[in-house]
Design a protein around this motif. Sequence first.
Motif, mmCIF file in Angstrom:
data_model
loop_
_atom_site.group_PDB
_atom_site.id
_atom_site.type_symbol
_atom_site.label_atom_id
_atom_site.label_comp_id
_atom_site.label_asym_id
_atom_site.label_seq_id
_atom_site.Cartn_x
_atom_site.Cartn_y
_atom_site.Cartn_z
ATOM 1 N N MET A 150 0.850 -1.189 0.000
ATOM 2 C CA MET A 150 0.000 0.000 0.000
ATOM 3 C C MET A 150 0.885 1.237 0.000
ATOM 4 O O MET A 150 1.961 1.232 0.613
ATOM 5 C CB MET A 150 -0.895 -0.002 1.246
ATOM 6 N N PRO A 151 0.475 2.331 -0.680
ATOM 7 C CA PRO A 151 1.305 3.531 -0.732
ATOM 8 C C PRO A 151 1.523 4.114 0.661
ATOM 9 O O PRO A 151 0.619 4.128 1.495
ATOM 10 C CB PRO A 151 0.483 4.475 -1.614
ATOM 11 N N VAL A 152 2.745 4.574 0.903
ATOM 12 C CA VAL A 152 3.068 5.214 2.181
ATOM 13 C C VAL A 152 2.759 6.702 2.066
ATOM 14 O O VAL A 152 3.236 7.373 1.140
ATOM 15 C CB VAL A 152 4.554 5.002 2.531
ATOM 16 N N GLU A 153 1.949 7.216 2.958
ATOM 17 C CA GLU A 153 1.631 8.643 2.967
ATOM 18 C C GLU A 153 2.779 9.376 3.657
ATOM 19 O O GLU A 153 3.062 9.133 4.825
ATOM 20 C CB GLU A 153 0.313 8.892 3.707
ATOM 21 N N ARG A 154 3.434 10.262 2.910
ATOM 22 C CA ARG A 154 4.657 10.888 3.406
ATOM 23 C C ARG A 154 4.476 12.386 3.593
ATOM 24 O O ARG A 154 3.796 13.047 2.798
ATOM 25 C CB ARG A 154 5.813 10.631 2.435
ATOM 26 N N LEU A 155 5.119 12.909 4.628
ATOM 27 C CA LEU A 155 5.209 14.342 4.837
ATOM 28 C C LEU A 155 6.524 14.815 4.227
ATOM 29 O O LEU A 155 7.598 14.479 4.719
ATOM 30 C CB LEU A 155 5.156 14.672 6.333
ATOM 31 N N LEU A 156 6.429 15.575 3.148
ATOM 32 C CA LEU A 156 7.616 16.008 2.415
ATOM 33 C C LEU A 156 7.709 17.525 2.426
ATOM 34 O O LEU A 156 6.697 18.223 2.472
ATOM 35 C CB LEU A 156 7.569 15.480 0.981
ATOM 36 N N PRO A 157 8.943 18.073 2.383
ATOM 37 C CA PRO A 157 9.125 19.504 2.601
ATOM 38 C C PRO A 157 8.791 20.406 1.422
ATOM 39 O O PRO A 157 8.748 21.619 1.585
ATOM 40 C CB PRO A 157 10.619 19.606 2.947
ATOM 41 N N SER A 158 8.549 19.860 0.213
ATOM 42 C CA SER A 158 8.339 20.722 -0.947
ATOM 43 C C SER A 158 7.654 19.939 -2.050
ATOM 44 O O SER A 158 7.617 18.706 -2.049
ATOM 45 C CB SER A 158 9.686 21.257 -1.461
ATOM 46 N N GLN A 159 7.137 20.684 -3.039
ATOM 47 C CA GLN A 159 6.543 20.044 -4.214
ATOM 48 C C GLN A 159 7.613 19.311 -5.006
ATOM 49 O O GLN A 159 7.363 18.245 -5.578
ATOM 50 C CB GLN A 159 5.865 21.086 -5.097
ATOM 51 N N GLU A 160 8.826 19.883 -5.051
ATOM 52 C CA GLU A 160 9.924 19.213 -5.760
ATOM 53 C C GLU A 160 10.206 17.846 -5.149
ATOM 54 O O GLU A 160 10.463 16.878 -5.869
ATOM 55 C CB GLU A 160 11.191 20.076 -5.719
ATOM 56 N N ALA A 161 10.158 17.768 -3.822
ATOM 57 C CA ALA A 161 10.380 16.493 -3.156
ATOM 58 C C ALA A 161 9.260 15.508 -3.475
ATOM 59 O O ALA A 161 9.509 14.312 -3.694
ATOM 60 C CB ALA A 161 10.495 16.693 -1.650
ATOM 61 N N ARG A 162 8.037 15.992 -3.522
ATOM 62 C CA ARG A 162 6.922 15.118 -3.862
ATOM 63 C C ARG A 162 7.051 14.596 -5.294
ATOM 64 O O ARG A 162 6.775 13.417 -5.563
ATOM 65 C CB ARG A 162 5.597 15.853 -3.652
ATOM 66 N N ASP A 163 7.475 15.458 -6.195
ATOM 67 C CA ASP A 163 7.674 15.025 -7.581
ATOM 68 C C ASP A 163 8.790 13.984 -7.678
ATOM 69 O O ASP A 163 8.684 13.016 -8.435
ATOM 70 C CB ASP A 163 8.012 16.233 -8.454
ATOM 71 N N LEU A 164 9.863 14.193 -6.916
ATOM 72 C CA LEU A 164 10.973 13.243 -6.912
ATOM 73 C C LEU A 164 10.519 11.882 -6.393
ATOM 74 O O LEU A 164 10.867 10.836 -6.956
ATOM 75 C CB LEU A 164 12.119 13.778 -6.057
ATOM 76 N N LEU A 165 9.737 11.875 -5.321
ATOM 77 C CA LEU A 165 9.235 10.603 -4.790
ATOM 78 C C LEU A 165 8.311 9.917 -5.777
ATOM 79 O O LEU A 165 8.327 8.689 -5.921
ATOM 80 C CB LEU A 165 8.524 10.829 -3.457
ATOM 81 N N ALA A 166 7.501 10.698 -6.484
ATOM 82 C CA ALA A 166 6.607 10.115 -7.479
ATOM 83 C C ALA A 166 7.399 9.476 -8.613
ATOM 84 O O ALA A 166 7.078 8.361 -9.071
ATOM 85 C CB ALA A 166 5.662 11.187 -8.026
ATOM 86 N N LEU A 167 8.460 10.156 -9.069
ATOM 87 C CA LEU A 167 9.332 9.584 -10.101
ATOM 88 C C LEU A 167 9.973 8.295 -9.611
ATOM 89 O O LEU A 167 10.022 7.283 -10.328
ATOM 90 C CB LEU A 167 10.420 10.594 -10.474
ATOM 91 N N THR A 168 10.452 8.313 -8.376
ATOM 92 C CA THR A 168 11.109 7.131 -7.810
ATOM 93 C C THR A 168 10.144 5.962 -7.702
ATOM 94 O O THR A 168 10.490 4.818 -8.033
ATOM 95 C CB THR A 168 11.681 7.465 -6.432
ATOM 96 N N THR A 169 8.943 6.237 -7.228
ATOM 97 C CA THR A 169 7.938 5.180 -7.075
ATOM 98 C C THR A 169 7.623 4.536 -8.417
ATOM 99 O O THR A 169 7.534 3.304 -8.537
ATOM 100 C CB THR A 169 6.660 5.753 -6.445
ATOM 101 N N GLU A 170 7.482 5.361 -9.453
ATOM 102 C CA GLU A 170 7.192 4.842 -10.789
ATOM 103 C C GLU A 170 8.354 4.004 -11.319
ATOM 104 O O GLU A 170 8.155 2.899 -11.847
ATOM 105 C CB GLU A 170 6.908 6.001 -11.738
#
Length: 379
Positions: free
Chosen positions: A1-21
């Motif tokens: 199941m996806p882990v709901e993460r608290l990230l410091p910026s939109q750039e970090a969220r985009d990076l995690l999304a790229l990594t997950t994919e």
Amino acid sequence: MPVERLLPSQEARDLLALTTELARDELAPLAAEYEEAERFPREQFRLLGKSGLLGLPYPERWGGGEVPYEVYLQVLEEIAAAWMSIGVGLSVHTMSCFALVHHGTDEQRDRWLPAMLEGDLLGAYALSEPHAGSDAASLSTRARRDGDQYVVNGTKAWITHGGEADFYTTMVRTSDADVSCLLIDGSTPGLAAGKPERKMGLTGSTTAQLQFTDARVDADRLLGEEGAGLRIALSSLDSGRLGIAACAVGLAQAALDEAVAYAKGRTQFGRPIIEFQGLEFLLADMAAAVDSARATYLDAARRRDSGMSFRRQASVAKLVATDAAMKVTTDAVQVLGGAGYTRDFPVERYMREAKVPQIFEGTNQIQRVVIARTLRDAP
């Protein structure tokens, strides 16, 4: 199941999304095949490099991502959840670059660091020896100065990427009293790798001895001054232990996800087994262990990002996370029952892979020593 993460910026969220994919589409489908064949995934490391993931915590000036350690470790967790050998390899590579980034000169960084961070080169960290594992001060590999070169003789042991790496950040004895750090090219004449170790898990990750026989290394590959090697090694390990903690959490999360999915789909006595209290409580304890371990590495990473001391917290994170991974993966096998003991499901591999993180980057017994000494020495 996806882990709901608290990230410091939109750039970090985009990076995690790229990594997950990337982890889902390019790494996870190959993991079981490569591990069973004991095949080293070099092309997958090149893919990480092309995707900008091999130098995340290091400066953009030399090709890094310059992201906070808090973000880098969550990327590492995602990768390890898909394929532990790749996660550990990325952590080792990052640690192998640490000495050059933090102790090299700008001239040295300009010369070597871009290729190390952009994916052209893969690194290894050569500290341990057959008779000097946790006791780093007892290492015996010698580097004798001869003009503008060092002549290196000795044996390094338990080297992740041994024989596969393009460079080795290597701790050597330059006098009876001094340990120093050399950045040694993997193609150096006189450097040879031994036969890969036959391991319980992480079989896609090559581990081997390195033998130095009159290997000549240019003196400009000394990182820091002579005698700074132990200080460099210990500071590298503080950050490296956080990498292993994040990998262990990723592995534990993967095992938890597999156990939950199986418990939802497996029916006994007319209902899914996840509805039985014995399984509910076991899964709840597994989830609590994963969440708690993640919190320890994030706390240490945030201290590191803030410039605070984090040595004790790094050891706590490594200890807690790797012990949790061993427990959670073992319990995942139990949830699946007989199926969990077969290679038709990945949890038996997860359980085998969970053992060695309790050992490398300093055994968990050594982590307890580090933690206790920080308490003893506190004002």
